[in-house]
Design an enzyme around this catalytic site. Structure first.
Site, mmCIF file in Angstrom:
data_model
loop_
_atom_site.group_PDB
_atom_site.id
_atom_site.type_symbol
_atom_site.label_atom_id
_atom_site.label_comp_id
_atom_site.label_asym_id
_atom_site.label_seq_id
_atom_site.Cartn_x
_atom_site.Cartn_y
_atom_site.Cartn_z
ATOM 1 N N ASP A 152 66.936 11.272 3.981
ATOM 2 C CA ASP A 152 66.057 12.552 4.308
ATOM 3 C C ASP A 152 65.401 12.959 3.008
ATOM 4 O O ASP A 152 65.772 14.308 2.588
ATOM 5 C CB ASP A 152 66.969 13.387 5.040
ATOM 6 N N VAL A 155 72.373 8.339 3.657
ATOM 7 C CA VAL A 155 72.400 9.374 2.789
ATOM 8 C C VAL A 155 71.924 10.719 3.172
ATOM 9 O O VAL A 155 71.459 11.697 2.307
ATOM 10 C CB VAL A 155 72.050 9.138 1.316
#
Lengths: 307, 307
Positions: free
Chosen positions: A10, A125
């Site tokens: 992200d 992540v």
């Protein structure tokens, strides 16, 4: 032969550093990046990810994933403004390359059911929305993913609430599906990433490396250090990536782990059964501590490479 | 002049040691004991408390309190058999003295609204059912209780579940009322009590003192060590009690604290905002560490005395 990895990101400043580490480390082969709503809206994540690869002169395919959490219509508390740690977009030139047409979920399912799946480590992540979706779309995936190295969760301290870390808090149900999936996993918590934090002096050493990657990473860390109350920063996602190359970066315990999805105060808390109270079989190697000097040295070394 | 204390207990082997320390401590005056459903049913708690006072030959009034939690009809998971760390009754002769006619909740209100209330520390070392009841029955009591020193909660680990400690888990809503009451409080969770643990060698030193209190305490510790099989025991409740007279036993942090009452995995978790994520004013001095040697030396000093 380098270890194949797929990063689910992200992006995000620390994701950007993680992407550069994965792209540049000679022992890793970054097969693709998939993006997910998290630090910034998913479109920005995709643009940011493309910016990182363009900046380094790399062509790594980028697949855009979910724009919302797995179950909830939004985060438990919707984002009200751009997170100062990340800004709206990374401070890099606008991307000239394009994302792939295929969705991140379809890509993950197709890739992992294909010949290279069982030899490719998945490194989520960000919020675990894409991974949960892929697992529910194709349940056989859990037998095909050899290991996940997840950045997420917290034990002694959260970063969004006292109990919860951002990646898990933003999509607690998605995280729970992933944690309960049976896929072998290592989890680098905020406890570990903060233990391996980077201070201003270490960041100046990084900048002095002088390569495009090191210079950009130092700029991202400057922003993170500026907004941190202690003027240090955890480069969370990069620790998870580098731990694939060097597991000794992390101090892990083999425990049963689950995610709280109902709590009023503890929503999105990763529950690590560190003292065997649940009687359940461990499903996770959780890192609650990490080697700070070793990580920072490895960061400098990795980002000293050029494409 | 000794410091007045009231102990709210669910006696219980570690409560028994706390009671003996309170009776024998030259700097403390034990005004009364109130009992509450917890380690054993409240009727057994009362009988056990009377047994302890009879053993020492002291007349301390015992008031029986709630047989159930504040809101729930029972513990989150009802007790199915006696806890081996406590047994059904303490291994002491049956009590010959009697409990008081007044119930614990009425006693607490009457006492704290009376002249000695503001100079008497309340030391709840069981589920917080009586304390919550008293607060709701007489809201002015929060201005009258100068301080509570509570044994309860866990930050790094729980003992009933990975997230929760028994006293808080057994009555989460009661605990929440007490925590959010505004009464000044020090909280002694498992983190501190295990830091101050007593091992088999220290138990032998205790037993060698030969006094009725030390011999009984050593026998209680034997049972506790046997039931956990880790070669040591935390004497939770005694640490909280001793910290009334000597705050330096505890290493405390001033934080905002609340109790999770809804979580599926985390019900009864004490949420200590150690890194100020909530922005709320601290309401609690929480001990996450303690001085093991000092506490064990103090135990020997106190339990080596006679009433």
């Amino acid at each position: 032969m380098p270890q194949k990895v797929i990063l689910d990101v992200d992006t995000g400043t620390d994701d950007a550093v993680a992407l550069m580490c994965a792209a540049l480390h000679p022992d890793l082969e970054l097969v693709a990046a998939t993006t997910v709503n998290g630090n910034v809206p998913v479109r920005n994540c995709t643009e940011n990810t493309l910016r990182v690869f363009d900046y380094l002169g790399l062509s790594v395919p980028v697949y855009e994933g979910l724009s919302k959490p797995f179950v909830r219509p939004d985060f438990p508390t919707p984002r009200s403004q751009a997170d100062p740690w990340h800004g709206e977009y990374l401070d890099l030139p606008a991307a000239t390359t394009n994302k792939q047409d295929q969705s991140a979920i379809d890509f993950l399912v197709e890739y992992y059911m294909g010949p290279d799946g069982p030899s490719t480590t998945l490194v989520p992540v960000g919020p675990l929305s894409n991974i949960a979706m892929a697992i529910r779309m194709e349940p056989r995936l859990v037998e095909r993913i050899p290991e996940m190295v997840i950045m997420g969760g917290a034990h002694l301290r959260g970063n969004v609430t006292p109990s919860a870390e951002f990646n898990i808090w933003t999509d607690p149900e998605g995280a729970r599906v992933v944690f309960q999936s049976g896929i072998p996993m290592r989890v680098a918590t905020y406890d570990a990433t903060w233990a391996a934090r980077t201070d201003q002096a270490q960041n100046d050493l990084l900048r002095a490396v002088g390569t495009p990657a090191a210079t950009a990473a130092a700029t991202f860390c400057d922003r993170r250090i500026r907004y941190n109350q202690f003027h240090e920063t955890a480069v969370n996602d990069a620790l998870a990536v580098l731990a694939i190359v060097d597991p000794a970066l992390l101090v892990t315990k083999h425990v049963y782990a689950d995610v709280e999805t109902f709590g009023e105060l503890t929503l999105g808390r990763t529950v690590f059964d560190t003292h065997g109270r649940s009687g359940k079989t461990p499903n996770c190697h959780v890192a609650l501590d990490a080697d700070r000097d070793r990580f920072n040295a490895m960061l400098r070394e990795t980002l000293s490479y050029t494409v | 002049m000794p410091h007045k204390v009231i102990l709210d207990v669910d006696t219980g082997t570690d409560d028994a040691i706390a009671l003996m320390c309170a009776v024998l401590h030259p700097d403390l005056e034990l005004i009364a004991a109130t009992t509450v459903n917890g380690n054993v049913p409240v009727v057994n708690c009362t009988e056990n408390t009377l047994r302890v006072f009879d053993l020492l030959g002291v007349k301390v009034p015992v008031y029986e309190g709630l047989p159930k939690p504040f809101v729930r009809p029972n513990f989150p998971v009802p007790r199915d058999k006696p806890n081996p760390a406590h047994g059904e009754y303490l291994d002491l002769p049956p009590a010959t003295s009697k409990k008081q006619g007044q119930n614990a909740v009425d006693f607490l209100i009457e006492y704290y609204m009376g002249p000695d209330g503001p100079s008497t520390t309340l030391v709840p070392v069981g589920p917080l059912s009586n304390v919550a009841m008293a607060i709701r029955m007489e809201p002015r009591i929060v201005e009258r209780i100068p301080e509570m020193v509570i044994m309860g909660g866990g930050h790094e680990h729980g003992n009933v579940t990975p997230s929760a400690e028994f006293n808080i888990w057994a009555d989460p809503e009661g605990a929440r009322v007490a925590f959010l009451s505004g009464i000044p409080m020090r909280v002694v969770p498992l983190d501190a009590t295990w830091a101050a643990r007593t091992d088999t060698a220290q138990v032998e030193q205790l037993r060698a003192l030969g006094t009725p209190a030390a011999v009984a305490a050593a026998a209680f510790c034997d049972r506790r060590i046997q039931s956990w099989n880790v070669g040591a025991t935390a004497i939770h409740d005694a640490l909280a009690l001793c910290a009334v007279a000597d705050p330096s036993l505890l290493v405390t942090h001033h934080v905002y604290a609340d109790v999770e009452t809804f979580g599926e995995l985390t019900v009864g978790r004490t949420v200590f905002d150690t890194h100020a994520r909530t922005g709320k004013e601290p309401n609690c001095h929480v001990a996450l560490d303690a001085d093991r040697e000092k506490f064990n030396a103090l135990l020997r000093d106190l339990l080596g005395r006679t009433a």
